[in-house]
Design a protein around this motif. Structure first.
Motif, mmCIF file in Angstrom:
data_model
loop_
_atom_site.group_PDB
_atom_site.id
_atom_site.type_symbol
_atom_site.label_atom_id
_atom_site.label_comp_id
_atom_site.label_asym_id
_atom_site.label_seq_id
_atom_site.Cartn_x
_atom_site.Cartn_y
_atom_site.Cartn_z
ATOM 1 N N TRP A 198 -10.561 -0.412 8.071
ATOM 2 C CA TRP A 198 -9.184 -0.603 7.593
ATOM 3 C C TRP A 198 -8.369 -1.031 8.802
ATOM 4 C CZ3 TRP A 198 -7.313 3.677 3.682
ATOM 5 C CH2 TRP A 198 -8.178 3.688 2.577
ATOM 6 N N ILE A 199 -7.537 -2.045 8.580
ATOM 7 C CA ILE A 199 -6.774 -2.582 9.705
ATOM 8 C C ILE A 199 -5.358 -2.930 9.266
ATOM 9 C CG2 ILE A 199 -7.788 -4.903 9.297
ATOM 10 C CD1 ILE A 199 -7.540 -5.348 12.389
ATOM 11 N N THR A 200 -4.418 -2.784 10.190
ATOM 12 C CA THR A 200 -3.018 -3.091 9.886
ATOM 13 C C THR A 200 -2.825 -4.604 9.805
ATOM 14 O OG1 THR A 200 -2.581 -2.984 12.261
ATOM 15 C CG2 THR A 200 -2.115 -1.004 10.973
ATOM 16 N N SER A 201 -1.766 -5.017 9.119
ATOM 17 C CA SER A 201 -1.589 -6.457 8.864
ATOM 18 C C SER A 201 -1.415 -7.266 10.143
ATOM 19 C CB SER A 201 -0.385 -6.683 7.948
ATOM 20 O OG SER A 201 0.793 -6.282 8.611
ATOM 21 N N GLY A 202 -0.872 -6.656 11.165
ATOM 22 C CA GLY A 202 -0.708 -7.384 12.415
ATOM 23 C C GLY A 202 -1.794 -7.039 13.420
ATOM 24 N N GLY A 203 -2.818 -6.370 12.964
ATOM 25 C CA GLY A 203 -3.868 -5.893 13.867
ATOM 26 C C GLY A 203 -4.851 -6.973 14.282
ATOM 27 N N PRO A 204 -5.583 -6.717 15.367
ATOM 28 C CA PRO A 204 -6.528 -7.711 15.888
ATOM 29 C C PRO A 204 -7.825 -7.715 15.083
ATOM 30 C CG PRO A 204 -6.513 -5.766 17.281
ATOM 31 C CD PRO A 204 -5.542 -5.499 16.168
ATOM 32 N N VAL A 205 -7.885 -8.592 14.096
ATOM 33 C CA VAL A 205 -9.016 -8.595 13.168
ATOM 34 C C VAL A 205 -10.218 -9.353 13.723
ATOM 35 C CG1 VAL A 205 -8.185 -10.654 11.965
ATOM 36 C CG2 VAL A 205 -9.697 -9.058 10.791
ATOM 37 N N ILE A 253 -8.437 0.648 12.372
ATOM 38 C CA ILE A 253 -7.893 -0.108 13.499
ATOM 39 C C ILE A 253 -6.391 -0.254 13.275
ATOM 40 C CG2 ILE A 253 -8.083 -2.223 14.869
ATOM 41 C CD1 ILE A 253 -10.784 -0.715 14.528
ATOM 42 N N CYS A 254 -5.630 0.349 14.168
ATOM 43 C CA CYS A 254 -4.178 0.367 13.988
ATOM 44 C C CYS A 254 -3.475 -0.390 15.110
ATOM 45 C CB CYS A 254 -3.704 1.822 13.962
ATOM 46 S SG CYS A 254 -1.924 1.990 13.955
ATOM 47 N N GLY A 255 -2.856 -1.494 14.773
ATOM 48 C CA GLY A 255 -2.039 -2.234 15.738
ATOM 49 C C GLY A 255 -0.583 -1.867 15.496
ATOM 50 N N ASN A 256 0.086 -1.309 16.495
ATOM 51 C CA ASN A 256 1.471 -0.873 16.262
ATOM 52 C C ASN A 256 2.481 -1.972 16.585
ATOM 53 O OD1 ASN A 256 1.359 -0.814 19.017
ATOM 54 N ND2 ASN A 256 1.970 1.323 19.263
ATOM 55 N N ASN A 257 2.015 -3.231 16.606
ATOM 56 C CA ASN A 257 2.952 -4.330 16.852
ATOM 57 C C ASN A 257 3.905 -4.566 15.680
ATOM 58 O OD1 ASN A 257 0.898 -5.217 15.227
ATOM 59 N ND2 ASN A 257 0.517 -7.121 16.332
ATOM 60 N N ILE A 258 3.606 -3.993 14.511
ATOM 61 C CA ILE A 258 4.520 -4.192 13.384
ATOM 62 C C ILE A 258 5.462 -3.006 13.185
ATOM 63 C CG2 ILE A 258 3.211 -5.904 12.082
ATOM 64 C CD1 ILE A 258 1.998 -3.536 10.509
ATOM 65 N N CYS A 259 5.022 -1.801 13.520
ATOM 66 C CA CYS A 259 5.904 -0.636 13.355
ATOM 67 C C CYS A 259 5.249 0.621 13.906
ATOM 68 C CB CYS A 259 6.236 -0.413 11.870
ATOM 69 S SG CYS A 259 4.791 -0.123 10.826
ATOM 70 N N ILE A 309 -16.414 -5.702 7.757
ATOM 71 C CA ILE A 309 -15.491 -6.217 6.738
ATOM 72 C C ILE A 309 -14.116 -5.574 6.940
ATOM 73 C CG2 ILE A 309 -14.991 -6.429 4.278
ATOM 74 C CD1 ILE A 309 -17.951 -6.253 3.714
ATOM 75 N N PRO A 310 -13.111 -6.409 7.241
ATOM 76 C CA PRO A 310 -11.773 -5.847 7.406
ATOM 77 C C PRO A 310 -11.088 -5.669 6.055
ATOM 78 C CG PRO A 310 -11.740 -8.186 7.919
ATOM 79 C CD PRO A 310 -13.136 -7.862 7.464
ATOM 80 N N VAL A 311 -10.461 -4.547 5.865
ATOM 81 C CA VAL A 311 -9.728 -4.274 4.632
ATOM 82 C C VAL A 311 -8.309 -3.903 5.026
ATOM 83 C CG1 VAL A 311 -9.515 -2.617 2.753
ATOM 84 C CG2 VAL A 311 -11.737 -3.590 3.279
ATOM 85 N N TYR A 312 -7.333 -4.409 4.270
ATOM 86 C CA TYR A 312 -5.930 -4.270 4.654
ATOM 87 C C TYR A 312 -5.160 -3.395 3.689
ATOM 88 C CZ TYR A 312 -6.665 -8.001 7.979
ATOM 89 O OH TYR A 312 -7.118 -8.729 9.037
ATOM 90 N N PRO A 313 -4.917 -2.155 4.047
ATOM 91 C CA PRO A 313 -4.091 -1.301 3.182
ATOM 92 C C PRO A 313 -2.732 -1.925 2.847
ATOM 93 C CG PRO A 313 -5.156 0.024 4.853
ATOM 94 C CD PRO A 313 -5.454 -1.413 5.191
ATOM 95 N N GLU A 314 -2.189 -2.738 3.754
ATOM 96 C CA GLU A 314 -0.884 -3.342 3.448
ATOM 97 C C GLU A 314 -1.008 -4.410 2.363
ATOM 98 O OE1 GLU A 314 1.399 -4.086 7.314
ATOM 99 O OE2 GLU A 314 -0.483 -3.156 7.894
ATOM 100 N N ASN A 315 -2.083 -5.201 2.436
ATOM 101 C CA ASN A 315 -2.327 -6.166 1.363
ATOM 102 C C ASN A 315 -2.538 -5.427 0.041
ATOM 103 O OD1 ASN A 315 -4.872 -7.704 -0.142
ATOM 104 N ND2 ASN A 315 -3.193 -9.052 0.425
ATOM 105 N N HIS A 316 -3.241 -4.327 0.134
ATOM 106 C CA HIS A 316 -3.451 -3.472 -1.029
ATOM 107 C C HIS A 316 -2.108 -2.946 -1.542
ATOM 108 C CE1 HIS A 316 -5.233 0.465 -2.761
ATOM 109 N NE2 HIS A 316 -5.455 -0.494 -3.625
ATOM 110 N N GLY A 317 -1.236 -2.569 -0.615
ATOM 111 C CA GLY A 317 0.102 -2.094 -0.983
ATOM 112 C C GLY A 317 0.877 -3.172 -1.723
ATOM 113 N N ALA A 318 0.744 -4.412 -1.237
ATOM 114 C CA ALA A 318 1.417 -5.530 -1.905
ATOM 115 C C ALA A 318 0.880 -5.698 -3.325
ATOM 116 C CB ALA A 318 1.220 -6.812 -1.096
#
Lengths: 409, 373
Positions: free
Chosen positions: A40-47, A117-123, A56-65
């Motif tokens: 699981w990776i954040t939308s702004g994360g280094p995929v 994988i958590c990239g905190n560049n978005i929040c 396989i990267p999965v995006y909880p934020e895309n899922h949220g959308a």
């Protein structure tokens, strides 16, 4: 017989996108059977390093959308609130945290992660959200900490983030039980940059009058640059979409019929009302020709070196739209106003997203002063429909369009 | 004047105190917003560090810059600046904290005309060697920024002295907390609240002298005989701006014996270690101290810390005093509560903001919670 106006306006690539996303989610959801790992990776994360390791990267934020768009947000948000999460917290996070415990939502939940994988560049929210999920799933968490660039990205920051790139590849080697694949990484890096470049070109076609693509279209086509950035699939798709948009531009086919006014959208979409908002603005002859959100996935291209992806991603991932100061954001908006020939700005004050929304009043003022165009602030939330007052927003859009009309005529 | 009277008088009009101090000492005052601020560098630069803690006035000027879903602490700090109450500041320091303070820094920089502006972009992750090295880099950069902005040189010697001073204050605050934990009847919660607040506002040397005097008096004093020993409680949350809460807890038969607050235990529990380079020592403390939820110190650190506090301080319950719209704390609450539930430690969640909701509401909830104990 000649096709009707509406048939002509249908974007052919839409069908293909739906197929790609279906295949992608089936692949992700069957990863346990096929022996592949899921991150699981954040939308702004280094995929890109994940792809290099066949994770396989999965995006909880895309899922949220998706949860928001299918109007399942309120139910899941309420579940999270019953778990003790305050109703003021990010609605992506609330939906996802609740969804993980019940496998609900439009696709029956996301596949279980092997790593986070958590990239905190978005929040800062994603940090807390991923901590919650790391405790829940008991899997390793890698935090890619990108210092906030209020006014600069200095050498101390560069050194720190660059070291984390090495820590990240080491983390993946450990998680996957084999050495990091630097050769494959080179290819993935090139594809990522190529995908971002092509996505930017797609968005650029909205400079045409009428704009063949709107922000509402872009909200849809965005999915691949988020989820499949770094793959040939994304590059091919955007090349095809670009060809289609260029063809439409040449034929003078707009995203909406009778484009009279051109607007810019700021902040995340209101996922459960995109169609309503799109039709509402279209009824006034207004097309949302650009937005700050979908362009965030190609906004830091200038810092990326496709021949040294790992080396340049420290800066590229740190200097994205949400990780910069309010004044630089205002500069970006002002430049987009010029680039796309925008008559007015619509800002979504999004209760769920503080780094995007706090500072919007200043951005609004700066852009109004500098560009001499009017703007409208809409109070809402990206997923939680309880924060959306349709009649109030309806009236405000009418009043705003009246101002735009009077100025143009 | 006895020490508590001087502290109380100072806090009654902290703005006037800070202005007078500046005039009296012909000195410089540097504002800041978070307990991760390296105060020692400000002190070593010969300036007075002043923590801003929101406002008691109605917020309206800040409405032009911050939505209502931003917490009252951040909105209040901006309100104070926009209203001109803070125009005596020579500069303002914004450590990287949460999403809201991050944007407050930008908004301040763009709208507040007085004083220099410094961002101290701390690492968010505190668990790796690279983050620890970056922390020291950030401190060195801030040292340079301060030297430039205040046209001074910050010597290692001055920095060591500043570290000695802040460590002495931390040690004295710890003694104060321990004295209360040993016998809660001896020092009231609202006195402790005032003392902690003063530690971030008053001239630090004067404050230390007052605190030492207060401690000498308090440790000699016999505790008033209580009819019934109070329920021992721990407060947990962010900034506590609500002195009234202590009175309500006492009235309901409770006593706060320790806290896990940004304006409290988290700020003073960890001293700066002795030894070599002062910057490296400061960095060591910042990655090691009780963590703010806006930073990452591991997956269960905060729960572990809270549970161990409960045991160590022999507490019977926890009151979470959370500021509305404070995301980092709100995200941690469910897991902290679950960890306490597992240990059979009752807890109460109170969501607060400035100004506090009508007193009756909070009072009733506190009473109900204490009755349950």
């Amino acid at each position: 017989m000649a096709s009707t106006g509406e048939d002509k306006r249908k974007v052919k690539a839409v069908k293909k996108m739906k197929d790609i996303m279906t295949t992608y989610y089936i692949e992700a959801k069957t990863a346990a059977q096929t022996g592949r790992k899921v991150a699981w990776i954040t939308s702004g994360g280094p995929v890109e390093p994940l792809l290099a390791m066949d994770v396989i990267p999965v995006y909880p934020e895309n899922h949220g959308a998706m949860i928001g768009a299918s109007k399942m947000g309120v139910d899941l948000c309420e579940k999270a609130e019953a778990m003790g999460y305050a109703s003021d917290l990010c609605s992506y996070a609330r939906s996802d945290i609740a969804c993980a415990t019940v496998n609900g939502g439009p696709i029956g939940g996301l596949p279980r992660p092997d790593m986070l994988i958590c990239g905190n560049n978005i929040c800062g929210t994603v940090l807390k959200w991923y901590e919650v999920q790391a405790r829940y799933f008991g899997c390793p968490l890698f935090i890619f900490d990108t210092p906030f660039c209020h006014t600069e990205f200095n050498d101390d920051m560069r050194r720190y983030v660059r070291r984390q790139v090495d820590e990240y590849t080491a983390f993946l080697a450990e998680a996957c039980g084999r050495p990091f694949d630097f050769d494959r990484m080179k290819e993935v890096g090139r594809l990522s940059v190529e995908g971002q470049r092509t996505w930017q070109q797609v968005l650029d076609t909205a400079m045409n009058r009428p704009a063949p693509i709107s922000a509402f279209d872009a909200f849809f086509h965005l999915a691949l640059i988020v989820t499949l950035r770094g793959t040939q699939i994304a590059v091919d798709y955007y090349r095809e979409l670009l060809a289609e948009m260029r063809e439409r531009a040449a034929e003078g086919i707009g995203s909406i019929p009778n484009e009279k006014y051109r607007l810019l959208w700021d902040n995340l979409p209101v996922w459960y009302r995109t169609k309503w908002l799109s039709e509402k603005f279209a009824s006034h002859g207004a097309c949302l020709v650009a937005d700050t959100y979908t362009s965030a996935w190609c906004g830091s291209l200038k810092y990326m070196d496709e021949n040294d992806f790992l080396g340049s991603m420290a800066e590229g991932y740190s200097r994205i739209y949400l990780n910069i100061g309010v004044d630089e954001m205002a500069d970006t908006v002002a430049a987009m106003v010029d680039k796309y020939g925008v008559d007015g700005v619509v800002l979504h004050s999004n209760r769920s997203c503080k780094p995007y929304s706090l500072g919007q009043y200043d951005i609004q003022r700066i852009v109004e002063e500098r560009k001499g165009i009017p703007s409208l602030m809409i109070e809402a939330d990206m997923v939680d429909e309880r924060a959306f007052s349709e009649s109030q927003i309806d009236t405000r859009i009418d009043a705003f369009m009246e101002v735009i009309r009077n100025r143009k005529n | 004047m006895n020490p508590m009277a001087e502290i109380t008088a100072t806090l009654a009009d902290a703005g006037t105190y800070a202005r007078d101090l500046k005039k009296r000492t012909n000195g410089r005052t540097v504002g800041y917003v978070c307990s991760y601020t390296p105060e020692e560098l400000i002190l070593a630069a010969g300036a007075h560090p002043l923590r801003l803690l929101g406002t008691q006035q109605a917020i309206h000027r800040a409405d032009a810059h911050l939505q209502t879903y931003c917490c009252s602490l951040v909105r209040g700090i901006l309100e104070e600046a926009l209203s001109g109450n803070m125009d005596f500041l020579d500069g303002m320091v914004f450590p990287h904290t949460c999403d809201s303070i991050q944007r407050l820094s930008d908004i301040w920089r763009l709208n507040i005309p007085f004083g220099f502006h410094a961002d101290v972009v701390l690492p968010v992750k505190l668990t790796t060697a690279s983050a620890r090295d970056y922390m020291a880099d950030v401190l060195r950069k801030f040292r340079g920024d301060l030297e430039k902005s205040l046209s001074v040189t910050i010597t290692d010697e001055a920095l060591r002295e500043a570290i000695d001073l802040t460590n002495s204050i931390r040690a004295a605050l710890r003694r104060l907390y321990e004295l209360r934990a040993a016998n809660p009847g001896r020092i009231s919660g609202s006195d402790i609240h005032r003392i902690v607040r003063a530690s971030m506002i008053m001239d630090r040397r004067r404050f230390l002298a007052l605190l030492e005097e207060f401690l000498a008096e308090a440790s000699g004093k016999d505790a008033p005989a209580a009819a019934k020993p109070p329920h021992r409680l721990i407060l947990s949350g962010g900034v506590c701006n609500a002195p009234d809460v202590y009175g309500m807890i006492a009235d309901a038969g409770g006593a706060v014996v320790w806290d896990d607050l940004c304006t409290g235990g988290r700020a003073f529990e960890e001293p700066i270690p002795a030894g070599g380079d002062p910057i490296e020592r400061m960095a060591d403390r910042l990655v090691k101290r009780a963590v703010c939820p806006a930073k990452h110190g591991g997956l269960t650190n905060r729960a572990d810390h809270l549970v161990s506090l409960v045991k160590e301080k022999d507490a019977r319950g926890i009151i979470f005093l959370l500021l509305k719209f404070c995301d980092p704390h709100a995200f941690d609450y469910p897991y902290l509560k679950a960890a306490l539930d597992r240990e059979d430690v009752p807890s109460l969640l109170m969501e607060v903001e400035d100004p506090l909701p009508p007193e009756g509401q909070l009072r009733t909830r506190i009473e109900a919670f204490l009755e349950m104990l």
